[in-house]
Write an enzyme that holds these catalytic residues in place. Structure first.
Site, PDB file in Angstrom:
ATOM      1  N   TYR A   9       0.890  -1.163  -0.004  1.00  0.00           N
ATOM      2  CA  TYR A   9      -0.034   0.035  -0.080  1.00  0.00           C
ATOM      3  C   TYR A   9       0.892   1.286   0.074  1.00  0.00           C
ATOM      4  O   TYR A   9       0.794   2.139  -0.960  1.00  0.00           O
ATOM      5  CB  TYR A   9      -0.868  -0.194   1.057  1.00  0.00           C
ATOM      6  CG  TYR A   9      -1.973   1.258   1.274  1.00  0.00           C
ATOM      7  CD1 TYR A   9      -3.128   1.313   0.536  1.00  0.00           C
ATOM      8  CD2 TYR A   9      -1.711   2.059   2.452  1.00  0.00           C
ATOM      9  CE1 TYR A   9      -3.854   2.351   0.630  1.00  0.00           C
ATOM     10  CE2 TYR A   9      -2.688   3.133   2.431  1.00  0.00           C
ATOM     11  CZ  TYR A   9      -3.658   3.194   1.665  1.00  0.00           C
ATOM     12  OH  TYR A   9      -4.541   4.236   1.754  1.00  0.00           O
ATOM     13  N   SER A  47     -14.227   1.966  12.997  1.00  0.00           N
ATOM     14  CA  SER A  47     -15.404   0.924  12.861  1.00  0.00           C
ATOM     15  C   SER A  47     -15.235  -0.146  13.728  1.00  0.00           C
ATOM     16  O   SER A  47     -16.421  -0.850  14.384  1.00  0.00           O
ATOM     17  CB  SER A  47     -15.433   0.555  11.459  1.00  0.00           C
ATOM     18  OG  SER A  47     -14.079   0.223  10.932  1.00  0.00           O
TER      19      SER A  47
HETATM   20  P1  NAD Z   1     -12.426   1.971   0.360  1.00  0.00           P
HETATM   21  O1  NAD Z   1     -11.908   0.545   0.385  1.00  0.00           O
HETATM   22  O2  NAD Z   1     -13.791   2.032   1.148  1.00  0.00           O
HETATM   23  O3  NAD Z   1     -12.893   2.472  -1.099  1.00  0.00           O
HETATM   24  C1  NAD Z   1     -12.144   2.129  -2.130  1.00  0.00           C
HETATM   25  C2  NAD Z   1     -12.963   1.622  -3.425  1.00  0.00           C
HETATM   26  O4  NAD Z   1     -12.059   1.431  -4.611  1.00  0.00           O
HETATM   27  C3  NAD Z   1     -13.974   0.481  -3.238  1.00  0.00           C
HETATM   28  O5  NAD Z   1     -15.105   0.772  -3.551  1.00  0.00           O
HETATM   29  C4  NAD Z   1     -13.125  -0.762  -4.014  1.00  0.00           C
HETATM   30  O6  NAD Z   1     -13.994  -1.494  -4.556  1.00  0.00           O
HETATM   31  C5  NAD Z   1     -12.637   0.403  -5.173  1.00  0.00           C
HETATM   32  N1  NAD Z   1     -11.583  -0.301  -6.123  1.00  0.00           N
HETATM   33  C6  NAD Z   1     -10.540  -0.788  -5.675  1.00  0.00           C
HETATM   34  N2  NAD Z   1      -9.834  -1.270  -6.778  1.00  0.00           N
HETATM   35  C7  NAD Z   1     -10.540  -1.058  -7.855  1.00  0.00           C
HETATM   36  C8  NAD Z   1     -10.301  -1.332  -9.264  1.00  0.00           C
HETATM   37  N3  NAD Z   1      -9.066  -1.826  -9.664  1.00  0.00           N
HETATM   38  N4  NAD Z   1     -11.089  -0.673  -9.991  1.00  0.00           N
HETATM   39  C9  NAD Z   1     -12.396   0.080  -9.502  1.00  0.00           C
HETATM   40  N5  NAD Z   1     -12.314   0.083  -8.275  1.00  0.00           N
HETATM   41  C10 NAD Z   1     -11.633  -0.104  -7.401  1.00  0.00           C
HETATM   42  O7  NAD Z   1     -11.418   3.048   0.640  1.00  0.00           O
HETATM   43  P2  NAD Z   1     -11.453   4.583   1.339  1.00  0.00           P
HETATM   44  O8  NAD Z   1     -11.545   4.710   2.661  1.00  0.00           O
HETATM   45  O9  NAD Z   1     -12.985   5.220   0.677  1.00  0.00           O
HETATM   46  O10 NAD Z   1     -10.534   5.373   0.547  1.00  0.00           O
HETATM   47  C11 NAD Z   1     -10.713   5.856  -0.639  1.00  0.00           C
HETATM   48  C12 NAD Z   1      -9.261   6.447  -1.166  1.00  0.00           C
HETATM   49  O11 NAD Z   1      -8.807   7.393  -0.067  1.00  0.00           O
HETATM   50  C13 NAD Z   1      -8.176   5.210  -1.059  1.00  0.00           C
HETATM   51  O12 NAD Z   1      -7.391   5.685  -2.527  1.00  0.00           O
HETATM   52  C14 NAD Z   1      -7.599   5.340  -0.202  1.00  0.00           C
HETATM   53  O13 NAD Z   1      -5.941   4.869  -0.298  1.00  0.00           O
HETATM   54  C15 NAD Z   1      -7.537   6.852   0.199  1.00  0.00           C
HETATM   55  N6  NAD Z   1      -7.445   7.186   1.459  1.00  0.00           N
HETATM   56  C16 NAD Z   1      -8.358   7.044   2.583  1.00  0.00           C
HETATM   57  C17 NAD Z   1      -8.332   7.232   3.866  1.00  0.00           C
HETATM   58  C18 NAD Z   1      -9.151   7.079   4.896  1.00  0.00           C
HETATM   59  O14 NAD Z   1      -8.935   7.092   6.157  1.00  0.00           O
HETATM   60  N7  NAD Z   1     -10.361   6.688   4.720  1.00  0.00           N
HETATM   61  C19 NAD Z   1      -6.810   7.641   4.377  1.00  0.00           C
HETATM   62  C20 NAD Z   1      -5.802   7.615   3.600  1.00  0.00           C
HETATM   63  C21 NAD Z   1      -6.010   7.466   2.066  1.00  0.00           C
END
Ligand code: NAD
Ligand code: UDP
Length: 323
Positions: free
Chosen positions: A155, A199
């Site tokens: 990651y 969560s």
């Molecule tokens: P999440 O896992 O809930 O959502 C990610 C989504 O991407 C999912 O719906 C998944 O099915 C989709 N996905 C993954 N691979 C894919 C592919 N190859 N093609 C199409 N769709 C694909 O994660 P989140 O918490 O909503 O995070 C969203 C983004 O924000 C991510 O890039 C994550 O790295 C970044 N981020 C989130 C946080 C946080 O605290 N939530 C912190 C740092 C970075």
């Protein structure tokens, strides 16, 4: 009849942040949102309500496939929010190769799509780009302390590779690229089985299960409520000042994980026991964003503190779990 003002792509629309962002963008009836997701960690139920919006189109698609450029390469697209990637350690460690692919090939495809269509693009990077930081708090100029030889590397390092691709498209092709380094964001939009700390703790406290603190709980994190994070992402997209910039998005209030466990227990009136489990390998010891750059460039700072955010989260989870 409404005239469209813009067409926006969201990758990862069925995930926690993507579905929330889509709901916010669709408040403007002149915006068409095209959401892409392959449901690797996202869920159909996250977008069920969105499917009723006339200005929302969903395409089930793996964005690492180059076909995406044939499908959308000639469309009139104005903005791309590239969020697709597993984000919870539980999930990205279960599908490490897919995680690397979506952040490298997937990001390349989205940048290429932005170049071909002239769209602005926002890439959601992560505080994990700093690894287990030796500088505290972390500002954007800190280059990080990431281990390539461990379970989090798929990651952390692929997110960093995504940043490299953003840099290249911005410097070589002047693509309007923005990189958000997001710090831990939460709300009841997280799946109950997402595995991330808020969560887990709230679900455990509400169901009477043990609250699982990894290690002794002295490691720290800074938690940003979803409304604040989404507002920041939309501001980044809007402001030209954010082009070619990496910007930390997070809340600068820092908490020990053990204190979060006690707070959740107190706010839920739970009788759960706090149980201590082994600390996962390479778990960062401390994390707090320096958000001065976001304040300066975006005029943004978080509005929701942890106590308020936790209460909101607990109320919704209580209904979801029918407790
Ligand atoms: P999440 O896992 O809930 O959502 C990610 C989504 O991407 C999912 O719906 C998944 O099915 C989709 N996905 C993954 N691979 C894919 C592919 N190859 N093609 C199409 N769709 C694909 O994660 P989140 O918490 O909503 O995070 C969203 C983004 O924000 C991510 O890039 C994550 O790295 C970044 N981020 C989130 C946080 C946080 O605290 N939530 C912190 C740092 C970075
Ligand atoms: N954590 C914990 N119990 C859990 C889940 C997580 O003590 O049930 C800890 C985890 O070890 C880390 C912190 O909470 O120190 C945040 O973990 P999370 O997975 O939410 O995000 P990240 O480690 O990616 O910041």
């Amino acid at each position: 009849m409404n005239i469209l003002s813009k067409t926006v792509i969201i990758t990862g629309v069925a995930g926690f942040l993507g579905s929330y962002l889509a709901r916010n963008l669709l408040k403007d009836e002149k915006v068409l949102v095209i959401g892409l997701d392959n449901f690797s960690t996202g869920k159909r139920e996250n977008i069920e309500d969105l499917l009723n919006y006339p200005k929302f189109q969903f395409v089930q698609f793996d964005i690492t496939q180059p076909d995406i450029l044939n499908i959308l390469g000639f469309a009139n697209i104005h903005e791309i929010y590239h969020l697709a990637s597993p984000a919870s350690p539980k999930f990205y460690q279960a599908i490490p190769f897919e995680t690397i692919e979506v952040n490298s090939k997937g990001t390349y495809n989205m940048l290429e799509l932005a170049k071909r269509t002239g769209a602005k693009i926002l890439y959601t990077s992560t505080s994990e780009a700093y690894g287990d930081p030796e500088i505290h708090p972390q500002s954007e100029i800190y280059r990080g302390n990431v281990n390539t030889w461990g379970p989090r590397a798929c990651y952390d390092e692929s997110k960093r590779m995504g940043e490299v691709l953003c840099y290249l498209y911005h410097s070589l092709y002047r693509t309007p690229v923005k990189v958000a380094r997001i710090f831990n964001t939460y709300s009841a939009g997280l799946r109950n089985d997402d595995g991330r700390v808020i969560s887990n703790f709230v679900t455990q406290a509400l169901t009477g299960a043990d609250i699982t603190v990894y290690g002794d709980g002295t490691q720290t994190r800074s938690f940003c409520y979803v409304t604040d994070t989404i507002r920041a992402l939309m501001l980044m997209m809007e402001k030209d000042k954010a082009n070619g910039e990496i910007i930390n998005i997070g809340n600068s209030l820092e908490y020990k994980i053990i204190d979060i466990a006690h707070l959740v227990k107190q706010f839920t009136n739970s009788h759960s026991t706090i149980s201590f489990q082994p600390l996962p390998q390479d778990d960062p010891k401390q994390r707090r964003p320096d958000i001065q750059k976001a304040k300066n460039l975006l005029g943004w700072e978080p509005k929701v503190n942890l106590e308020e955010g936790l209460q909101l989260t607990i109320n919704v989870y209580r209904k979801k779990l029918s407790i």
